[in-house]
Design a protein around this motif. Structure first.
Motif, PDB file in Angstrom:
ATOM      1  N   UNK A  81       8.462  23.411  -4.256  1.00 33.37           N
ATOM      2  CA  UNK A  81       7.171  23.835  -4.797  1.00 33.37           C
ATOM      3  C   UNK A  81       7.280  24.705  -5.652  1.00 33.37           C
ATOM      4  N   UNK A  82       8.301  25.417  -5.843  1.00 33.10           N
ATOM      5  CA  UNK A  82       8.313  26.423  -7.105  1.00 33.10           C
ATOM      6  C   UNK A  82       7.317  27.557  -6.951  1.00 33.10           C
ATOM      7  N   UNK A  83       6.825  27.877  -5.703  1.00 28.89           N
ATOM      8  CA  UNK A  83       5.770  28.925  -5.654  1.00 28.89           C
ATOM      9  C   UNK A  83       6.549  29.918  -4.770  1.00 28.89           C
ATOM     10  N   UNK A  84       5.715  30.842  -4.277  1.00 34.96           N
ATOM     11  CA  UNK A  84       6.116  32.058  -3.613  1.00 34.96           C
ATOM     12  C   UNK A  84       6.867  31.316  -2.504  1.00 34.96           C
ATOM     13  N   UNK A  85       8.232  31.914  -1.988  1.00 28.87           N
ATOM     14  CA  UNK A  85       8.708  31.501  -1.015  1.00 28.87           C
ATOM     15  C   UNK A  85       8.070  31.119   0.291  1.00 28.87           C
ATOM     16  N   UNK A  86       7.719  32.637   0.861  1.00 24.16           N
ATOM     17  CA  UNK A  86       6.894  32.720   1.843  1.00 24.16           C
ATOM     18  C   UNK A  86       5.353  32.098   1.943  1.00 24.16           C
ATOM     19  N   UNK A  87       4.845  31.684   1.045  1.00 27.43           N
ATOM     20  CA  UNK A  87       3.640  31.018   1.063  1.00 27.43           C
ATOM     21  C   UNK A  87       4.104  29.414   1.264  1.00 27.43           C
ATOM     22  N   UNK A  88       5.118  28.960   0.557  1.00 22.28           N
ATOM     23  CA  UNK A  88       5.520  27.550   0.806  1.00 22.28           C
ATOM     24  C   UNK A  88       5.912  27.418   2.289  1.00 22.28           C
ATOM     25  N   UNK A  89       6.669  28.321   2.747  1.00 19.75           N
ATOM     26  CA  UNK A  89       7.322  28.260   4.400  1.00 19.75           C
ATOM     27  C   UNK A  89       6.022  28.279   5.248  1.00 19.75           C
ATOM     28  N   UNK A  90       5.081  29.077   4.898  1.00 21.14           N
ATOM     29  CA  UNK A  90       3.895  29.213   5.794  1.00 21.14           C
ATOM     30  C   UNK A  90       3.369  27.897   5.934  1.00 21.14           C
ATOM     31  N   UNK A  91       3.257  27.112   4.652  1.00 20.37           N
ATOM     32  CA  UNK A  91       2.448  25.752   4.594  1.00 20.37           C
ATOM     33  C   UNK A  91       3.305  24.795   5.465  1.00 20.37           C
ATOM     34  N   UNK A  92       4.650  25.062   5.344  1.00 17.31           N
ATOM     35  CA  UNK A  92       5.816  24.106   5.960  1.00 17.31           C
ATOM     36  C   UNK A  92       5.665  24.250   7.531  1.00 17.31           C
ATOM     37  N   UNK A  93       5.654  25.292   7.995  1.00 14.69           N
ATOM     38  CA  UNK A  93       5.498  25.823   9.423  1.00 14.69           C
ATOM     39  C   UNK A  93       4.250  25.391  10.011  1.00 14.69           C
ATOM     40  N   UNK A  94       2.891  25.389   9.164  1.00 16.91           N
ATOM     41  CA  UNK A  94       1.710  25.008   9.828  1.00 16.91           C
ATOM     42  C   UNK A  94       1.687  23.470  10.091  1.00 16.91           C
ATOM     43  N   UNK A  95       2.620  22.700   9.592  1.00 12.36           N
ATOM     44  CA  UNK A  95       2.634  21.474   9.967  1.00 12.36           C
ATOM     45  C   UNK A  95       3.564  21.068  11.398  1.00 12.36           C
ATOM     46  N   UNK A  96       2.803  20.475  12.456  1.00 17.09           N
ATOM     47  CA  UNK A  96       3.517  20.533  13.631  1.00 17.09           C
ATOM     48  C   UNK A  96       4.494  19.147  13.756  1.00 17.09           C
ATOM     49  N   UNK A  97       4.354  18.221  12.595  1.00 17.92           N
ATOM     50  CA  UNK A  97       5.269  17.125  12.748  1.00 17.92           C
ATOM     51  C   UNK A  97       6.326  17.232  11.826  1.00 17.92           C
ATOM     52  N   UNK A  98       7.804  16.971  12.577  1.00 18.28           N
ATOM     53  CA  UNK A  98       8.923  17.002  11.666  1.00 18.28           C
ATOM     54  C   UNK A  98       8.700  15.976  10.511  1.00 18.28           C
ATOM     55  N   UNK A  99       8.327  14.850  11.025  1.00 18.86           N
ATOM     56  CA  UNK A  99       8.156  13.631  10.054  1.00 18.86           C
ATOM     57  C   UNK A  99       7.370  14.017   8.772  1.00 18.86           C
ATOM     58  N   UNK A 100       6.167  14.596   8.983  1.00 18.69           N
ATOM     59  CA  UNK A 100       5.071  14.802   8.100  1.00 18.69           C
ATOM     60  C   UNK A 100       5.791  16.111   7.149  1.00 18.69           C
ATOM     61  N   UNK A 101       6.512  16.904   7.710  1.00 22.81           N
ATOM     62  CA  UNK A 101       7.113  17.784   6.888  1.00 22.81           C
ATOM     63  C   UNK A 101       8.281  16.994   5.822  1.00 22.81           C
ATOM     64  N   UNK A 102       8.995  16.261   6.352  1.00 18.81           N
ATOM     65  CA  UNK A 102       9.918  15.529   5.610  1.00 18.81           C
ATOM     66  C   UNK A 102       9.023  14.778   4.614  1.00 18.81           C
ATOM     67  N   UNK A 103       7.992  14.053   4.771  1.00 21.06           N
ATOM     68  CA  UNK A 103       7.288  13.397   3.944  1.00 21.06           C
ATOM     69  C   UNK A 103       6.714  14.432   2.733  1.00 21.06           C
ATOM     70  N   UNK A 104       6.357  15.368   2.996  1.00 22.45           N
ATOM     71  CA  UNK A 104       6.009  16.494   2.222  1.00 22.45           C
ATOM     72  C   UNK A 104       6.954  16.968   1.219  1.00 22.45           C
ATOM     73  N   UNK A 105       8.393  17.277   1.921  1.00 26.00           N
ATOM     74  CA  UNK A 105       9.418  17.509   0.900  1.00 26.00           C
ATOM     75  C   UNK A 105       9.816  16.318   0.126  1.00 26.00           C
ATOM     76  N   UNK A 106       9.749  15.221   0.498  1.00 29.56           N
ATOM     77  CA  UNK A 106      10.249  14.071  -0.130  1.00 29.56           C
ATOM     78  C   UNK A 106       9.267  13.955  -1.547  1.00 29.56           C
TER      79      UNK A 106
END
Length: 225
Positions: free
Chosen positions: A103-128
């Motif tokens: 994301x190239x943004x503030x690390x904690x802001x990006x991690x907050x968005x990451x952990x706000x998603x409850x599905x592991x699969x959705x998180x991986x789709x975001x990362x990909x």
């Protein structure tokens, strides 16, 4: 007849009239001829087998013995399942850090968005998606790194199905009624899809392979970070 002889005769006649019950005689006999009673080890409430018997020959005779055998058989599987959960969680935390990099943004802001998603699969789709976008907009050398991250996500997705089968498939203890041996098998009779995917595989080496795969992917994710 002397006085002493007369008294002796009276005493003998009085003793002859005394009733002696069978209980008295049996009590006396038990004192003289006590039977040797040997306690048998084992029984309905004991964890010990009867003398000269083994679980393989006579079977597991008590619920306590069967429970102990179930625990002995399940313990190696439980250890591997625990390691699978540990390595998977470590892997996904590393993917979260890679998402912040992409994301190239503030690390904690990006991690907050990451952990706000409850599905592991959705998180991986975001990362990909984020890694693929960075690969398109980066220099050729940096693009290799982001494409490697895309490939990593693909491998994690492949392992995800196997990990879910191991963690969520119902298992059942199968006891041999003749020998008492206990085995752990997937409970497939009711049509559970995850149990069916495990099928008739030997569960312990299968789970060990899942664990090692998650461990390797977690290490690779940390290297990319």
């Amino acid at each position: 007849m002397s006085r002493s002889a007369t008294c002796g005769a009276r005493t003998a006649r009085r003793c002859a009239r005394i009733r002696t019950s069978a209980a008295i005689w049996s009590r006396c006999e038990r004192r003289r001829f006590r039977r040797a009673i040997r306690r048998q080890r084992g029984g309905r409430g004991s964890d010990e087998l009867m003398p000269h018997t083994t679980a393989s020959k006579r079977g597991l005779r008590t619920p306590a013995q069967r429970r102990r055998e179930q625990e002995r058989q399940f313990k190696p599987l439980a250890i591997e399942l625990g390691w699978i959960a540990y390595e998977w969680n470590r892997l996904h935390e590393a993917l979260g850090e890679l998402f912040a990099d992409a994301m190239g943004a503030d690390t904690y802001s990006a991690l907050s968005a990451w952990h706000a998603v409850r599905s592991d699969l959705t998180q991986r789709h975001m990362l990909k998606a984020a890694a693929a976008r960075r690969a398109e907009r980066s220099t050729p050398q940096n693009a290799l790194l982001w494409r490697a991250l895309v490939s990593l996500v693909d491998e994690v997705n492949k392992l995800s199905d196997k990990r879910n089968n191991a963690i969520h498939a119902p298992l059942v203890f199968v006891t041999d009624i003749t020998g008492g041996a206990v085995e752990v098998e997937p409970l497939v009779i009711f049509g559970n899809e995850k149990a069916a995917k495990l099928g008739s595989r030997d569960l312990l080496p299968e789970f060990q392979w899942y664990r090692r795969s998650a461990e390797v992917l977690a290490i690779y994710a940390h290297v990319l970070h």
